[in-house]
Design an enzyme around this catalytic site. Structure first.
Site, PDB file in Angstrom:
ATOM      1  N   TYR A 123       0.752  -1.272  -0.002  1.00  0.00           N
ATOM      2  CA  TYR A 123       0.030   0.031  -0.007  1.00  0.00           C
ATOM      3  C   TYR A 123       0.984   1.250  -0.144  1.00  0.00           C
ATOM      4  O   TYR A 123       0.286   2.271   0.303  1.00  0.00           O
ATOM      5  CB  TYR A 123      -1.073   0.136   1.222  1.00  0.00           C
ATOM      6  CG  TYR A 123      -2.025  -1.029   1.024  1.00  0.00           C
ATOM      7  CD1 TYR A 123      -1.772  -2.316   0.993  1.00  0.00           C
ATOM      8  CD2 TYR A 123      -3.454  -0.474   0.852  1.00  0.00           C
ATOM      9  CE1 TYR A 123      -2.919  -3.290   0.911  1.00  0.00           C
ATOM     10  CE2 TYR A 123      -4.640  -1.452   0.889  1.00  0.00           C
ATOM     11  CZ  TYR A 123      -4.428  -2.749   0.888  1.00  0.00           C
ATOM     12  OH  TYR A 123      -5.298  -3.706   0.459  1.00  0.00           O
ATOM     13  N   LYS A 170       2.976 -15.252   4.189  1.00  0.00           N
ATOM     14  CA  LYS A 170       3.342 -16.060   3.054  1.00  0.00           C
ATOM     15  C   LYS A 170       4.800 -16.215   2.945  1.00  0.00           C
ATOM     16  O   LYS A 170       5.460 -15.946   2.204  1.00  0.00           O
ATOM     17  CB  LYS A 170       2.593 -15.573   1.682  1.00  0.00           C
ATOM     18  CG  LYS A 170       2.561 -16.433   0.679  1.00  0.00           C
ATOM     19  CD  LYS A 170       1.755 -17.510   0.651  1.00  0.00           C
ATOM     20  CE  LYS A 170       1.840 -18.499  -0.533  1.00  0.00           C
ATOM     21  NZ  LYS A 170       1.166 -19.872  -0.299  1.00  0.00           N
ATOM     22  N   ASP A 203      -2.952 -18.647   2.498  1.00  0.00           N
ATOM     23  CA  ASP A 203      -3.781 -19.518   1.683  1.00  0.00           C
ATOM     24  C   ASP A 203      -4.492 -20.510   2.658  1.00  0.00           C
ATOM     25  O   ASP A 203      -5.566 -20.673   2.642  1.00  0.00           O
ATOM     26  CB  ASP A 203      -3.026 -20.310   0.692  1.00  0.00           C
ATOM     27  CG  ASP A 203      -1.824 -20.717   0.970  1.00  0.00           C
ATOM     28  OD1 ASP A 203      -1.287 -20.440   1.937  1.00  0.00           O
ATOM     29  OD2 ASP A 203      -1.094 -21.534   0.230  1.00  0.00           O
ATOM     30  N   ASP A 227      -6.568  -6.977   4.596  1.00  0.00           N
ATOM     31  CA  ASP A 227      -7.742  -6.266   4.002  1.00  0.00           C
ATOM     32  C   ASP A 227      -8.614  -7.384   3.545  1.00  0.00           C
ATOM     33  O   ASP A 227      -9.742  -7.398   3.544  1.00  0.00           O
ATOM     34  CB  ASP A 227      -7.110  -5.544   2.736  1.00  0.00           C
ATOM     35  CG  ASP A 227      -8.208  -4.919   1.987  1.00  0.00           C
ATOM     36  OD1 ASP A 227      -9.320  -4.311   2.555  1.00  0.00           O
ATOM     37  OD2 ASP A 227      -7.800  -4.345   0.639  1.00  0.00           O
TER      38      ASP A 227
END
Ligand code: ATP
Length: 345
Positions: A123, A170, A203, A227
């Protein structure tokens, strides 16, 4: 009387804000709302999404409650929401996700809180055009910013007696950036020996959340994963009309619901104000009005225990004003029970 900057915003913002104000007034807490206009409708008039007076008001009051502000898609516009969080270093985006009444037939005991890092990650707006056929976005993760969001999550878990913090990354793929976030979480966890740190890849986290969401307590994660997980979690408890939120910095707080301006239903009187009403409860608690915040939350839960009170987004028939009145009535009864007298007519 506490003065709070109130930004109704775009789309359904003004509709849900009006109902929220009535609910807050019904608690008896005196808030002086300093109403500030910002958003697309202001841009069309004066050429700015957020006029200087809005920033001045937020800086004066240090606390704001904000409706959704639409960011026009395309070049030249940075998200106002992102800009506000960055400008005032509102590093912690806190989103409690809780089952309400009988709103969700699938999950009735979700009670988790997401701590989303608010100031960095993808972001940062660091994008470059390498060639017309290749674009790059740069992800930034720093030790200091990772640390303060992890500390905030653990402190929250401690305060609310939650046994577990789940860190979501991740790190198996982004070994450096997500690896750093994970390392920091592990390091912070050492200072909280009574709280378990659970490590999950994003995931797998999505899968776990839709299968057994009730097993999660506090979730801490980076900006983009936060988000996405926020919207996913909203779906577990009835949708975007039900999830409140706060953006917290060191000495400033901007409260806002998770949902956007929902242009598809704006102006129809059917937007669900519950998310913003629950957001106002978070704000009241932040201001020390714990009892009144609990009234609102309890009233919301009570109302949604009866499917006859379901709002249009749930397939029911109640519009924005009608659900607000139901919540006020339920709160009135709670207050009556608390004091042995009726205080709201
Ligand atoms: P933004 O880009 O402004 O954040 P968005 O694209 O994420 O917006 P929303 O505006 O949040 O999307 O809306 C997504 C969907 O959820 C829309 O169909 C919208 O009508 C619905 N929705 C969002 N908020 C509410 C609400 N408070 N009540 C009822 N439906 C809602």
């Amino acid at each position: 009387m506490t003065r709070v900057t109130l930004i109704p915003g775009d789309g359904i913002g003004p509709e849900v804000t009006a109902v929220m104000k009535d609910v807050v007034a019904a608690t008896g807490v005196k808030i002086e709302w300093e109403v500030q206009e910002a958003g697309m409708h202001v841009f069309e008039r004066v050429g700015e999404l957020v006029p200087a007076s809005v920033y001045e008001s937020i800086e004066r009051n240090r606390i704001a409650l904000k409706g959704p502000i639409t960011t026009p898609i395309g070049k030249g516009f940075r998200s106002i929401n992102v800009a506000l969080r960055k400008k005032y270093d509102l590093f912690a985006c806190v989103r409690p996700v809780k089952s309400i009444g009988v709103v969700s037939s699938k999950f009735s005991n979700v009670d988790l809180t997401i701590f989303r890092e608010n100031t960095e990650d993808l972001y940062m707006g660091l994008e470059e055009e390498v060639s017309p056929d290749e674009m790059r976005s740069i992800k930034v993760i720093t030790r200091a910013n990772s640390r303060r969001i992890c500390v905030a999550a653990f402190e929250y878990a401690l305060l609310h007696q939650r046994p577990k913090v789940t860190v979501v990354t991740k790190a198996n793929i982004m070994k450096l950036s997500d690896g750093l976030f994970l390392d920091v979480a592990r390091d912070v966890a050492k200072d909280y020996p009574t709280i378990k740190l659970q490590e999950i890849l994003v995931d797998n986290m999505c899968m776990q959340l839709v299968v057994k969401p009730e097993t999660f307590d506090v979730i801490v994660t980076e900006n983009l994963y936060g988000d996405i997980l926020s919207d996913l979690c909203a779906g577990l408890v009835g949708g975007l009309g039900f999830v409140p939120g706060a953006n917290l910095g060191k000495d400033m707080a901007i409260f806002e619901a998770v949902h956007g301006s929902a242009p598809d239903i704006a102006g129809k009187g059917i937007a669900n104000p519950t998310a913003l009403i629950l957001t106002s409860a978070m704000m009241l608690r932040h201001l020390g009005h714990t009892k009144e915040a609990a009234w609102i939350e309890e009233a919301v839960d009570t109302v949604y225990r009866d499917p006859a009170n379901f709002t249009v987004d749930l397939g029911g028939s109640l519009g924005s004003t009608a659900i607000g009145l139901k919540i006020i009535q339920a709160m009135d009864e709670l207050k009556g029970n608390a004091y042995g007298q009726k205080t709201v007519g």
